[in-house]
Design a protein around this motif. Structure first.
Motif, short mmCIF file in Angstrom:
data_model
loop_
_atom_site.label_atom_id
_atom_site.label_comp_id
_atom_site.label_asym_id
_atom_site.label_seq_id
_atom_site.Cartn_x
_atom_site.Cartn_y
_atom_site.Cartn_z
N GLY A 30 3.47 -3.11 -8.02
CA GLY A 30 2.27 -3.40 -8.22
C GLY A 30 1.21 -2.68 -7.03
N THR A 31 1.81 -2.54 -5.92
CA THR A 31 0.99 -2.36 -4.78
C THR A 31 1.20 -0.99 -4.42
OG1 THR A 31 2.34 -3.64 -3.25
CG2 THR A 31 0.53 -4.63 -4.00
N GLY A 32 2.18 -0.16 -5.02
CA GLY A 32 2.57 1.04 -4.62
C GLY A 32 3.79 1.05 -3.75
N CYS A 33 4.49 2.43 -3.45
CA CYS A 33 5.53 2.29 -2.73
C CYS A 33 5.21 2.65 -1.46
CB CYS A 33 6.65 3.32 -3.48
SG CYS A 33 6.05 5.27 -3.04
N VAL A 34 6.15 2.65 -0.44
CA VAL A 34 6.20 2.84 1.09
C VAL A 34 5.71 4.63 1.23
CG1 VAL A 34 7.17 2.97 3.18
CG2 VAL A 34 7.83 1.19 1.88
N GLN A 35 6.07 5.13 0.58
CA GLN A 35 5.52 6.58 0.49
C GLN A 35 4.04 6.91 0.26
OE1 GLN A 35 7.81 9.48 -1.65
NE2 GLN A 35 7.07 11.23 -0.46
N GLU A 36 3.82 6.08 -0.84
CA GLU A 36 2.17 6.01 -1.41
C GLU A 36 1.23 5.43 -0.25
OE1 GLU A 36 2.76 4.09 -4.85
OE2 GLU A 36 2.93 5.82 -6.00
N LEU A 37 1.97 4.41 0.56
CA LEU A 37 1.05 3.58 1.38
C LEU A 37 1.15 4.14 2.79
CD1 LEU A 37 1.75 0.25 -0.36
CD2 LEU A 37 -0.15 1.49 -0.59
N ALA A 38 2.01 5.08 3.05
CA ALA A 38 2.23 5.49 4.45
C ALA A 38 0.92 5.68 5.26
CB ALA A 38 3.01 6.78 4.54
N GLY A 39 0.94 5.23 6.53
CA GLY A 39 -0.32 5.35 7.22
C GLY A 39 -1.49 4.23 6.98
N ARG A 40 -1.20 3.59 5.88
CA ARG A 40 -2.30 2.58 5.16
C ARG A 40 -1.72 1.34 5.70
NH1 ARG A 40 -3.74 5.24 -0.10
NH2 ARG A 40 -2.69 3.38 -0.60
N ARG A 41 -0.58 1.07 5.60
CA ARG A 41 0.27 -0.22 5.61
C ARG A 41 1.50 -0.18 6.43
NH1 ARG A 41 0.77 -3.15 -0.12
NH2 ARG A 41 0.07 -5.24 0.76
N PRO A 42 1.81 -0.99 7.31
CA PRO A 42 3.11 -0.73 8.21
C PRO A 42 4.29 -1.17 7.35
CG PRO A 42 2.02 -3.14 8.50
CD PRO A 42 1.05 -2.19 7.71
N CYS A 43 5.31 -0.37 7.92
CA CYS A 43 6.66 -0.63 7.06
C CYS A 43 7.13 -1.88 7.48
CB CYS A 43 7.69 0.61 7.28
SG CYS A 43 7.30 2.14 6.77
N PRO A 44 8.21 -2.51 6.48
CA PRO A 44 8.76 -3.79 6.97
C PRO A 44 9.43 -3.54 8.39
CG PRO A 44 8.97 -3.44 4.52
CD PRO A 44 8.40 -2.17 5.23
N ALA A 45 9.29 -4.64 9.17
CA ALA A 45 9.94 -4.70 10.31
C ALA A 45 10.95 -6.01 10.63
CB ALA A 45 8.98 -4.51 11.54
N PRO A 46 11.72 -5.93 11.54
CA PRO A 46 12.51 -7.28 12.01
C PRO A 46 11.70 -8.46 12.02
CG PRO A 46 13.53 -5.44 13.02
CD PRO A 46 12.15 -4.67 12.41
N GLY A 47 12.01 -9.38 11.36
CA GLY A 47 11.05 -10.51 11.62
C GLY A 47 10.24 -10.71 10.33
N ASP A 48 9.94 -9.78 9.69
CA ASP A 48 9.12 -9.64 8.55
C ASP A 48 9.90 -10.34 7.33
OD1 ASP A 48 7.08 -8.48 9.62
OD2 ASP A 48 7.61 -6.52 8.73
N THR A 49 9.36 -10.89 6.32
CA THR A 49 9.93 -11.63 5.15
C THR A 49 9.35 -10.66 3.79
OG1 THR A 49 10.12 -13.75 6.12
CG2 THR A 49 10.27 -13.61 3.76
N VAL A 50 10.61 -10.37 3.20
CA VAL A 50 10.11 -9.66 1.98
C VAL A 50 10.67 -10.75 0.74
CG1 VAL A 50 11.05 -7.73 0.27
CG2 VAL A 50 10.98 -7.54 2.92
N ASP A 53 9.54 -11.05 -6.66
CA ASP A 53 9.22 -12.22 -7.77
C ASP A 53 9.47 -11.29 -9.15
OD1 ASP A 53 7.97 -14.47 -6.60
OD2 ASP A 53 6.55 -12.94 -6.02
N VAL A 54 10.25 -12.06 -10.03
CA VAL A 54 10.58 -11.47 -11.48
C VAL A 54 9.82 -11.86 -12.55
CG1 VAL A 54 12.47 -10.72 -12.94
CG2 VAL A 54 12.95 -11.16 -10.50
N HIS A 55 8.96 -11.06 -12.93
CA HIS A 55 7.82 -11.48 -13.71
C HIS A 55 8.65 -11.88 -15.20
CE1 HIS A 55 3.99 -11.40 -16.06
NE2 HIS A 55 4.59 -10.55 -16.87
N GLU A 56 8.01 -13.02 -15.66
CA GLU A 56 8.60 -13.56 -17.03
C GLU A 56 9.95 -14.08 -16.93
OE1 GLU A 56 7.64 -11.61 -20.47
OE2 GLU A 56 5.61 -11.04 -19.76
N PHE A 57 10.42 -14.18 -15.87
CA PHE A 57 11.92 -14.64 -15.45
C PHE A 57 11.90 -16.02 -14.49
CE2 PHE A 57 16.31 -14.41 -13.90
CZ PHE A 57 16.92 -14.43 -15.06
N GLY A 58 10.86 -15.92 -14.00
CA GLY A 58 10.77 -17.16 -12.88
C GLY A 58 11.71 -17.11 -11.92
#
Length: 71
Positions: A30-50, A53-58
């Protein structure tokens, strides 16, 4: 996508070991991919949580990013 679903495990396992329970996902998000967001959003780094969510599956899966193992 840069890789087919058959190529995803080979690409994802470069520099790391895939283990049982690892999740490989493909397709748009929904928010784009890393390549599309390069420079506008940091890439995930150690310590981050990813969270996936699976829509309509819960299902929600969270994983903490760890630093790579040192040789």
């Amino acid at each position: 996508m840069h890789w087919s679903f058959g190529e995803l495990p080979a690409h994802a396992s470069r520099g790391t070991t895939l283990r049982a329970g690892d999740i490989l996902a493909g397709g748009p998000v929904g928010t784009g991919c890393v390549q599309e967001l390069a420079g506008r959003r940091p890439c995930p780094a150690p310590g981050d949580t990813v969270r996936i969510d699976v829509h309509e599956f819960g299902a929600a899966i969270s994983a903490r990013i760890n630093a790579p193992d040192q040789p």
